[in-house]
Write a protein that holds these residues in place. Structure first.
Motif, short mmCIF file in Angstrom:
data_model
loop_
_atom_site.label_atom_id
_atom_site.label_comp_id
_atom_site.label_asym_id
_atom_site.label_seq_id
_atom_site.Cartn_x
_atom_site.Cartn_y
_atom_site.Cartn_z
N TYR A 194 0.93 -1.42 -0.06
CA TYR A 194 -0.15 -0.03 -0.10
C TYR A 194 0.74 1.31 -0.03
O TYR A 194 0.34 2.31 0.03
N THR A 254 12.61 9.10 11.09
CA THR A 254 11.89 8.06 10.13
C THR A 254 12.67 7.91 8.87
O THR A 254 13.93 8.32 8.67
N GLU A 259 13.43 3.51 5.60
CA GLU A 259 13.86 2.54 6.88
C GLU A 259 15.00 3.32 7.66
O GLU A 259 16.08 3.12 7.15
N THR A 271 10.66 5.82 14.20
CA THR A 271 9.38 4.85 13.61
C THR A 271 10.16 4.20 12.47
O THR A 271 11.03 4.55 11.63
N ASN A 305 10.22 -0.12 10.70
CA ASN A 305 9.39 -1.28 10.30
C ASN A 305 9.87 -2.43 11.22
O ASN A 305 9.44 -3.46 11.19
N ASP A 348 1.53 -4.64 9.82
CA ASP A 348 0.18 -4.40 9.59
C ASP A 348 -0.41 -5.86 9.44
O ASP A 348 -1.63 -5.89 8.89
N GLU A 398 -6.09 5.20 9.39
CA GLU A 398 -6.95 5.05 8.22
C GLU A 398 -5.83 5.15 7.02
O GLU A 398 -4.84 6.07 7.15
N MET A 420 -4.21 6.62 3.85
CA MET A 420 -4.29 7.94 3.20
C MET A 420 -3.86 7.59 1.71
O MET A 420 -2.89 6.78 1.38
N GLU A 465 0.40 6.61 -1.52
CA GLU A 465 1.13 5.61 -1.91
C GLU A 465 1.85 6.09 -3.40
O GLU A 465 1.25 6.72 -4.08
N VAL A 501 6.60 7.13 1.63
CA VAL A 501 8.09 6.56 1.89
C VAL A 501 9.23 7.50 1.49
O VAL A 501 10.04 7.61 1.99
N1 SAM Z 1 10.08 2.43 7.47
C1 SAM Z 1 9.50 2.88 8.45
C2 SAM Z 1 8.27 2.20 8.99
O1 SAM Z 1 7.95 1.27 8.48
O2 SAM Z 1 7.70 2.63 10.03
C3 SAM Z 1 9.24 4.41 8.41
C4 SAM Z 1 8.71 5.01 7.15
S1 SAM Z 1 6.99 4.21 6.85
C5 SAM Z 1 6.57 5.33 5.39
C6 SAM Z 1 5.92 5.23 8.14
C7 SAM Z 1 4.72 4.90 8.38
O3 SAM Z 1 3.83 5.39 7.38
C8 SAM Z 1 4.39 3.36 8.55
O4 SAM Z 1 3.85 3.19 9.85
C9 SAM Z 1 3.42 2.92 7.09
O5 SAM Z 1 2.57 2.04 7.44
C10 SAM Z 1 2.87 4.25 7.22
N2 SAM Z 1 2.17 4.57 5.69
C11 SAM Z 1 2.74 4.42 4.76
N3 SAM Z 1 1.81 4.66 3.70
C12 SAM Z 1 0.83 4.98 4.42
C13 SAM Z 1 -0.54 5.66 3.90
N4 SAM Z 1 -0.84 5.69 2.43
N5 SAM Z 1 -1.36 5.97 4.75
C14 SAM Z 1 -1.00 5.76 6.06
N6 SAM Z 1 0.10 5.46 6.63
C15 SAM Z 1 1.00 4.97 5.72
#
Ligand code: SAM
Length: 369
Positions: free
Chosen positions: A54, A90, A93, A130, A132, A156, A224, A226, A229, A365
């Motif tokens: 996503y 953040t 990763e 933050t 993964n 997730d 939720e 957003m 992507e 990302v």
């Molecule tokens: N790699 C790290 C991680 O996985 O937590 C940090 C970056 S990641 C982009 C940060 C958070 O954004 C993650 O919890 C991810 O699930 C969430 N995330 C990514 N795309 C998203 C979206 N379209 N809507 C909501 N949350 C999103």
């Protein structure tokens, strides 16, 4: 109204004169809507070792550069001098970034410049990360020793097969679970576990996550989805649509059917999550509902991308090149003025779900969530 707002956000506006900011500022960083900006999120790499369906296309291309750690530290120091109290590291990763532990040790030496809700100035920063969780098992203790206060782990699904289907990395679940436990044992708590729900894909996990919160002693937060992507037609990738969002009301009713929920008070006015426990006080659930219940009115955040651009909203149509100012040899006072001018123009709110909504100029990302 939504459309005219979006057009004005999308077009480059002249920066306000610093003299016009003086009339509205009380010293600390504020936007034109009167919101104090106390929370900085900084991406330290654009790379990620997961390809969550996503979020990413699944292709390995790195789009944005990363800066020397000293550049991030200088930027953060200036932001802190203007009123930042919380820094969240953040990515991409962040645990892929060499030097991140030393960077946190430097952040731990910084002190706040203004009195905050929790007390006077000259306090340690609240430093969070933050991740993964894939590399967290061995890194949790060094991160804690360096001065990290808290960690949020993105996860997730609580079953291994669904999890690998989402991350597109085999055997990733066991790694992340070990990371969560290691963070908890290292004292990086309360550990928050963030789950983005997609209808028909992982929304069968809601009750299992409630159980997970209770047995693992972590705060589970449902988010939720957003429209952030990467655009993709790659197999397995998911594209945002309103009907794929699992809204807060539905999550609450599912959890209540599992076991009665009890409201918890917010920790702060700018808290993004609505908080709950269960009727026996065991477990904690947060629900973050930027789509069905936007919380922009209390937004206290500003973001720095891995290539040193300021973003004033996740949904900004453009970003602002702070790194360029550093490379031009600007002094700290000149950079402070630039930051104030940019932050002053922070958007009032996002426009998800409204007619004329424009996707932001970067995806999650590449911003840093
Ligand atoms: N790699 C790290 C991680 O996985 O937590 C940090 C970056 S990641 C982009 C940060 C958070 O954004 C993650 O919890 C991810 O699930 C969430 N995330 C990514 N795309 C998203 C979206 N379209 N809507 C909501 N949350 C999103």
């Amino acid at each position: 109204m939504a459309t005219s707002n979006l057009i004005s956000i999308a077009s480059p506006l002249p920066l306000p004169e610093s003299s016009s900011l003086a009339a509205t500022e009380d010293g600390r960083l504020r936007d034109s809507h009167g919101r104090a900006i106390t929370d900085l999120r900084i991406s330290v790499t654009d790379r990620c070792n997961y390809k969550c369906v996503y979020c990413r296309t699944g292709e390995e291309n790195v789009q944005f550069t990363e800066l020397p750690i000293e550049h991030y530290l200088r930027m953060i120091r200036i932001f802190v001098s203007l009123g930042i109290e919380k820094v969240r590291i953040t990515g991409g990763e962040p645990l892929l970034r060499a030097g991140v532990v030393d960077m946190i040790a430097e952040l731990a030496q910084m002190r706040t410049s203004y009195a905050g809700d929790d007390g006077p100035s000259n306090q340690k920063l609240d430093i969070a990360l933050t991740t993964n969780g894939h590399l967290l098992e061995t890194m949790a203790a060094p991160l804690k020793a360096a001065g990290l206060n808290r960690v949020t782990v993105s996860m997730d699904a609580v079953d291994s097969d669904t999890f690998s289907r989402i991350t597109r990395v085999p055997r990733s679940f066991d790694r992340v679970l070990a990371g969560i436990r290691s963070a908890r044992d290292a004292g990086l708590g309360p550990v928050k576990v963030n789950c983005v729900l997609l209808r028909g894909f992982n929304d069968d996990q809601i009750e299992r996550f409630a159980e997970f919160s209770r047995t693992e002693n972590v705060i589970v937060r449902f988010i939720e989805w957003m429209p952030l992507e990467e655009p993709s037609s790659a197999p397995g990738s998911r594209t945002w649509a309103p009907e794929t969002v699992v809204p807060m009301d539905e999550i609450v009713s599912r959890l209540n059917a599992y076991r009665p929920l009890v409201d918890l008070a917010p920790n702060a006015a700018s808290e993004t999550a609505r908080r709950f426990t269960f009727d026996d006080g065991i477990g904690e659930i947060g629900i973050i509902a930027p789509v069905s219940r936007p919380f922009c009115g209390h937004c206290s955040r500003v973001r720095l991308t891995s290539d040193g651009k300021i973003r004033t909203c996740l949904f900004s149509q453009s970003d602002h090149d702070l790194e360029k100012k550093i490379m031009q040899g600007k002094s700290d006072p000149e950079i402070e003025t630039y930051i104030r001018q940019i932050v002053f123009r922070k958007e009032a709110r996002h426009h998800i779900g409204e007619p004329g909504f424009l996707k932001p100029s970067r995806n999650m990302v590449h911003i840093g969530g």
